[in-house]
Scaffold this motif. Sequence first.
Motif, PDB file in Angstrom:
ATOM      1  N   ARG A  37      34.931  38.004  20.430  1.00  0.00           N
ATOM      2  CA  ARG A  37      34.656  37.612  21.801  1.00  0.00           C
ATOM      3  C   ARG A  37      35.866  36.854  22.362  1.00  0.00           C
ATOM      4  NH1 ARG A  37      28.333  35.437  21.274  1.00  0.00           N
ATOM      5  NH2 ARG A  37      27.648  37.105  19.850  1.00  0.00           N
ATOM      6  N   ILE A  38      36.287  37.241  23.550  1.00  0.00           N
ATOM      7  CA  ILE A  38      37.394  36.580  24.224  1.00  0.00           C
ATOM      8  C   ILE A  38      36.799  35.649  25.284  1.00  0.00           C
ATOM      9  CG2 ILE A  38      39.553  36.868  25.472  1.00  0.00           C
ATOM     10  CD1 ILE A  38      39.593  38.079  22.709  1.00  0.00           C
ATOM     11  N   LEU A  39      36.889  34.351  25.044  1.00  0.00           N
ATOM     12  CA  LEU A  39      36.267  33.373  25.920  1.00  0.00           C
ATOM     13  C   LEU A  39      37.213  32.968  27.050  1.00  0.00           C
ATOM     14  CD1 LEU A  39      34.492  31.039  23.332  1.00  0.00           C
ATOM     15  CD2 LEU A  39      33.567  33.009  24.562  1.00  0.00           C
ATOM     16  N   PRO A  40      36.668  32.326  28.081  1.00  0.00           N
ATOM     17  CA  PRO A  40      37.526  31.787  29.142  1.00  0.00           C
ATOM     18  C   PRO A  40      38.545  30.815  28.566  1.00  0.00           C
ATOM     19  CG  PRO A  40      35.225  31.753  29.805  1.00  0.00           C
ATOM     20  CD  PRO A  40      35.230  32.121  28.357  1.00  0.00           C
ATOM     21  N   SER A  41      39.657  30.672  29.274  1.00  0.00           N
ATOM     22  CA  SER A  41      40.720  29.803  28.778  1.00  0.00           C
ATOM     23  C   SER A  41      41.484  29.196  29.945  1.00  0.00           C
ATOM     24  CB  SER A  41      41.689  30.596  27.887  1.00  0.00           C
ATOM     25  OG  SER A  41      42.278  31.664  28.624  1.00  0.00           O
ATOM     26  N   GLY A  42      42.252  28.154  29.633  1.00  0.00           N
ATOM     27  CA  GLY A  42      43.053  27.494  30.645  1.00  0.00           C
ATOM     28  C   GLY A  42      42.555  26.093  30.917  1.00  0.00           C
ATOM     29  N   ASP A  43      42.702  25.637  32.144  1.00  0.00           N
ATOM     30  CA  ASP A  43      42.326  24.285  32.543  1.00  0.00           C
ATOM     31  C   ASP A  43      41.158  24.346  33.526  1.00  0.00           C
ATOM     32  OD1 ASP A  43      42.119  21.662  33.269  1.00  0.00           O
ATOM     33  OD2 ASP A  43      44.070  21.542  34.273  1.00  0.00           O
ATOM     34  N   PRO A  44      39.954  24.005  33.096  1.00  0.00           N
ATOM     35  CA  PRO A  44      38.808  24.070  34.007  1.00  0.00           C
ATOM     36  C   PRO A  44      38.857  22.998  35.093  1.00  0.00           C
ATOM     37  CG  PRO A  44      38.155  23.106  31.915  1.00  0.00           C
ATOM     38  CD  PRO A  44      39.560  23.582  31.737  1.00  0.00           C
ATOM     39  N   GLN A  45      39.744  22.007  34.939  1.00  0.00           N
ATOM     40  CA  GLN A  45      39.860  20.948  35.937  1.00  0.00           C
ATOM     41  C   GLN A  45      40.935  21.251  36.977  1.00  0.00           C
ATOM     42  OE1 GLN A  45      37.660  18.493  35.846  1.00  0.00           O
ATOM     43  NE2 GLN A  45      36.773  19.299  33.949  1.00  0.00           N
ATOM     44  N   SER A  46      41.550  22.404  36.897  1.00  0.00           N
ATOM     45  CA  SER A  46      42.676  22.722  37.772  1.00  0.00           C
ATOM     46  C   SER A  46      42.259  22.969  39.213  1.00  0.00           C
ATOM     47  CB  SER A  46      43.411  23.952  37.244  1.00  0.00           C
ATOM     48  OG  SER A  46      42.566  25.098  37.296  1.00  0.00           O
ATOM     49  N   ASP A  56      50.765  37.820  34.451  1.00  0.00           N
ATOM     50  CA  ASP A  56      51.596  36.614  34.372  1.00  0.00           C
ATOM     51  C   ASP A  56      52.573  36.548  35.542  1.00  0.00           C
ATOM     52  OD1 ASP A  56      50.322  35.783  32.064  1.00  0.00           O
ATOM     53  OD2 ASP A  56      51.772  36.765  30.735  1.00  0.00           O
ATOM     54  N   LYS A  57      53.108  37.683  35.963  1.00  0.00           N
ATOM     55  CA  LYS A  57      54.009  37.718  37.111  1.00  0.00           C
ATOM     56  C   LYS A  57      53.261  37.378  38.401  1.00  0.00           C
ATOM     57  CE  LYS A  57      57.137  41.142  35.060  1.00  0.00           C
ATOM     58  NZ  LYS A  57      57.668  42.534  35.135  1.00  0.00           N
ATOM     59  N   ILE A  63      52.467  32.795  42.577  1.00  0.00           N
ATOM     60  CA  ILE A  63      51.715  31.787  43.332  1.00  0.00           C
ATOM     61  C   ILE A  63      51.902  30.395  42.723  1.00  0.00           C
ATOM     62  CG2 ILE A  63      50.005  33.464  44.129  1.00  0.00           C
ATOM     63  CD1 ILE A  63      48.091  32.451  42.013  1.00  0.00           C
ATOM     64  N   GLY A  64      52.925  30.271  41.850  1.00  0.00           N
ATOM     65  CA  GLY A  64      53.257  28.966  41.299  1.00  0.00           C
ATOM     66  C   GLY A  64      52.330  28.481  40.215  1.00  0.00           C
ATOM     67  N   HIS A  65      51.769  29.403  39.447  1.00  0.00           N
ATOM     68  CA  HIS A  65      50.832  29.018  38.386  1.00  0.00           C
ATOM     69  C   HIS A  65      51.155  29.746  37.100  1.00  0.00           C
ATOM     70  CE1 HIS A  65      47.799  26.401  40.253  1.00  0.00           C
ATOM     71  NE2 HIS A  65      48.054  27.054  41.357  1.00  0.00           N
ATOM     72  N   SER A  66      50.512  29.295  36.045  1.00  0.00           N
ATOM     73  CA  SER A  66      50.584  29.933  34.736  1.00  0.00           C
ATOM     74  C   SER A  66      49.185  29.909  34.150  1.00  0.00           C
ATOM     75  CB  SER A  66      51.563  29.188  33.820  1.00  0.00           C
ATOM     76  OG  SER A  66      51.062  27.890  33.525  1.00  0.00           O
ATOM     77  N   ARG A  67      49.028  30.494  32.986  1.00  0.00           N
ATOM     78  CA  ARG A  67      47.705  30.514  32.351  1.00  0.00           C
ATOM     79  C   ARG A  67      47.194  29.115  32.030  1.00  0.00           C
ATOM     80  NH1 ARG A  67      46.344  35.791  29.512  1.00  0.00           N
ATOM     81  NH2 ARG A  67      47.959  37.276  30.145  1.00  0.00           N
ATOM     82  N   GLU A  68      48.120  28.177  31.862  1.00  0.00           N
ATOM     83  CA  GLU A  68      47.730  26.816  31.522  1.00  0.00           C
ATOM     84  C   GLU A  68      47.248  26.030  32.740  1.00  0.00           C
ATOM     85  OE1 GLU A  68      50.618  28.221  30.512  1.00  0.00           O
ATOM     86  OE2 GLU A  68      49.864  28.641  28.484  1.00  0.00           O
ATOM     87  N   THR A  69      47.545  26.509  33.932  1.00  0.00           N
ATOM     88  CA  THR A  69      47.199  25.745  35.133  1.00  0.00           C
ATOM     89  C   THR A  69      46.094  26.401  35.957  1.00  0.00           C
ATOM     90  OG1 THR A  69      48.920  26.845  36.452  1.00  0.00           O
ATOM     91  CG2 THR A  69      49.539  24.823  35.266  1.00  0.00           C
TER      92      THR A  69
END
Length: 255
Positions: free
Chosen positions: A101-110, A139-140, A145-151
């Motif tokens: 299972r591939i779960l959601p990822s990143g920053d939920p507070q973003s 990713d491009k 839009i000035g973001h990445s997977r971490e943001t």
Amino acid sequence: MEGVAALPGRDALASLIAWWREAGVDTLVEDAPRDWLAPQQSRPLTGQMEPVASPSPATPASVSRPAAVQERSPLPSTLAELLAWMRDSADVPEARWGRTRILPSGDPQSGVMILTDMPEPGDAEAGRLLAGDVGDLFDKMLAAIGHSRETIWLAPIASIRSIGRVPDHAGERLIEIARHQIQLVAPKRLLIMGEVPNRALIGHDWQQRRGDYHRLNFGDVEVAAVPTFHPRMLHTRPAYKKAAWADLQLFVKAL
């Protein structure tokens, strides 16, 4: 022996008797005669057949009992509990589709959430959502839009890629879970990528409704959503990239 063998119809009679035995016609199963052409409910229940219990007065024989409806378990009330349930529970609709299972990822507070439909081929082996060439294009799009997977908070509706058509009841439950997740994350802006999530949240005419914000309510949470195309479609049909770029610019203005 020659005389017996020469009896007319001997072979035909033996063949008929053998057929009767294989079909069970030579076995008497009822003492009373049966009208085989009569409707099913009028056939007598006699002989060696098992007795049938009479229905209770409250349940007429002509009315079938409806199948019991299995109630859906309530969804977890916090994001951490929901993610653990999505990861481990056998009650998720896609539990039988596969193992990884591939779960959601990143920053939920973003404050920024991106919703897609399901993992791509190869995502399970890569261990992340949107891997491979489609992931490179995604990713491009984020960088534009000035973001990445971490943001951002990246979430699929289904954590396992389906094989074939998703049953209606499973699809409805997956949308219910996705809506609940959006409510818990409470993003300021939501980018909806692809046909399935856009049809579920925006409507069947979502492509005609592009180019504007859509105020969506998820319980007590209101989110400004922007519909756009999935990166897999942009990868196979580059002609849509111009339209997707316009959607991303609209999304940036919302930020």
